[in-house]
Write a protein that holds these residues in place. Structure first.
Motif, short mmCIF file in Angstrom:
data_model
loop_
_atom_site.label_atom_id
_atom_site.label_comp_id
_atom_site.label_asym_id
_atom_site.label_seq_id
_atom_site.Cartn_x
_atom_site.Cartn_y
_atom_site.Cartn_z
N TYR A 1 -0.42 2.53 6.34
CA TYR A 1 -1.49 2.69 5.36
C TYR A 1 -2.71 1.84 5.69
CZ TYR A 1 0.78 5.69 1.98
OH TYR A 1 1.34 6.79 1.37
N ARG B 1 0.81 -1.22 0.00
CA ARG B 1 0.00 0.00 0.00
C ARG B 1 0.85 1.27 0.00
NH1 ARG B 1 -2.66 -2.84 -1.47
NH2 ARG B 1 -2.42 -1.41 -3.20
N GLN C 1 -7.86 4.15 -6.05
CA GLN C 1 -6.80 3.56 -6.86
C GLN C 1 -7.35 2.78 -8.06
OE1 GLN C 1 -2.96 3.32 -5.86
NE2 GLN C 1 -3.89 5.31 -5.58
N ARG D 1 -7.03 4.21 -1.21
CA ARG D 1 -5.67 4.20 -0.69
C ARG D 1 -5.33 5.51 0.01
NH1 ARG D 1 -0.84 6.03 -2.82
NH2 ARG D 1 0.97 5.20 -1.74
#
Length: 411
Positions: A390, A15, A294, A397
């Motif tokens: 993350y 990530r 994303q 994200r």
């Protein structure tokens, strides 16, 4: 590679920097692994498919044999009917038109712009309440509470109920991230209870607004009866849940990714501090460089479709990796460089086509206010941890926490 590219996309360990994986993906613009979705990673192909009427957003069109590890909705709608985000025309068009009437042009052209003063007040209040400048979690203390407060004001949630609304939003948002260490049954119960409580609260608020409308978006949605008819209570609940979850989550990531990127590019941060007008091109470049969404899952081919010599069969599941398209060197010069002076920036950060981000005008304005005020008021801000931890989410994200420090907070 020991892991398949598909599993690398989903792997939490990637990530912090998924872009090397996306670079590898682009070598095969349409990537497919056995029993998995077709993954499209190049700019022009993604943009074309986002505008292709042969691509469906309705989960009912997925072939039973098509397996998708992201098959569960990211909206957290529970027992509610699908929002317009998960529908195709004509149902999608009707609900989106109805939702847009009280939100933007041509019927409500000043809705977002009129919130400028309120947005500035919310941002200022949150920065005033930060406390110890030596240890700030930008996510918990700023990026999370900011957009959910904005959604409350937009929908017309009474100020005294905002704290409850925040709690429900946080619980539902937490359920969107996989937690391999948690109890999935308990997690499901907690999330379900929050959705039920939020749904019951919104249902009551809708009835109040139907009897006594106010100057807010929920009132206008609840009382509208135009050429598209009126929304049912269930459609209203589904739309309100979409505005809350989709609008809240994307803005959290946009603001947090934005501040992280600025702290990694101190020259740009200094320019923003000196000239708040730079926030506009900065946010556009952020939407290309570090988009909050994303990839777009939940797309299905309604017919056999040929893309770059690969036939995507009818009923197959697709992932459109927006973040990869945004770094495609066939479309953007020096794509891995953060450059707010970039002249040509037709990014995919807010999608494209009929499902382009509904709340884009508000998300842009929120990020512009947030980043320009943080740049102006935080003295000598710096990262405590880089990369930060993350979220465990391949779709949405952004850092789960962003520990920063500064020397003080300007008035």
């Amino acid at each position: 590679m020991t892991q398949s590219l598909l599993h690398q996309i989903l792997d939490y360990a990637n990530r912090a920097d998924p872009y090397p994986i996306y670079e590898e993906l682009r070598k095969t613009p349409v990537h497919h692994e056995e029993d998995g979705p077709y993954v499209v990673s190049t700019y022009y192909e993604i943009r074309s498919l986002l505008h292709d009427p042969r691509i469906s957003s309705d989960a009912r069109n997925v072939a039973s044999a098509s397996r998708d590890p992201l098959a569960e909705s990211t909206e957290g709608e529970g027992a509610l009917p699908p929002s317009f985000l998960r529908l195709d025309p004509p149902e999608h068009d009707r609900l989106r038109r109805m939702t847009n009437r009280p939100f933007g042009p041509p019927h409500s052209p000043h809705r977002v712009d009129s919130m400028r003063g309120e947005l500035h007040g919310i941002v200022s209040g949150l920065i005033d309440g930060i406390g110890d400048p030596g240890r700030i979690d930008l996510v918990d203390q700023f990026s999370y509470p900011f957009p959910v407060t904005v959604i409350c004001r937009l929908l017309g949630v009474p100020r005294e109920d905002e704290a409850r609304f925040h709690t429900w939003a946080d619980t539902i948002a937490a359920s969107l991230d996989p937690d391999p260490d948690g109890d999935p049954a308990e997690r499901g119960r907690t999330s379900h209870d929050a959705r039920m409580q939020l749904g019951m609260y919104l249902a009551g608020l809708i009835e109040e607004r139907r009897k006594k409308p106010g100057n807010d978006m929920l009132s206008e949605l609840a009382t509208a009866d135009g050429e598209d008819g009126s929304m049912t209570t269930m459609e209203l609940l589904s739309t309100a849940a979409l505005l809350l979850i989709a609008g809240h989550e994307t803005t959290v990531n946009l603001v947090t990714n934005g501040m992280l990127t600025l702290l990694r590019n101190p020259d740009v941060l200094a320019r923003l501090r000196a000239d708040p007008r730079l926030a506009v091109p900065i946010v556009e470049e952020l939407l290309r460089f570090e988009p909050p969404v994303q990839l777009v899952p939940h797309r299905t081919a309604l017919a056999d479709i040929e893309v770059r010599g690969v036939t995507i069969p009818k009923g197959a599941s697709l992932w459109l990796v927006l973040a990869s398209g945004n770094r495609d060197p066939q479309r953007f010069e020096d794509p891995d460089r953060f450059d707010p002076d970039r002249g040509d920036i037709q990014h995919l950060g807010l999608g494209s086509g009929i499902h382009s981000c509904f709340g884009a005008p508000l998300a842009r304005l929120e990020a512009q206010f947030a980043l320009s005020e943080l740049a102006r008021r935080l003295e000598n801000p710096r990262l405590i941890e880089d990369p930060p931890p993350y979220r465990q989410n391949a779709v949405l994200r952004g850092p789960r926490h962003l520990p920063i420090a500064c020397d003080g907070i300007r008035p």
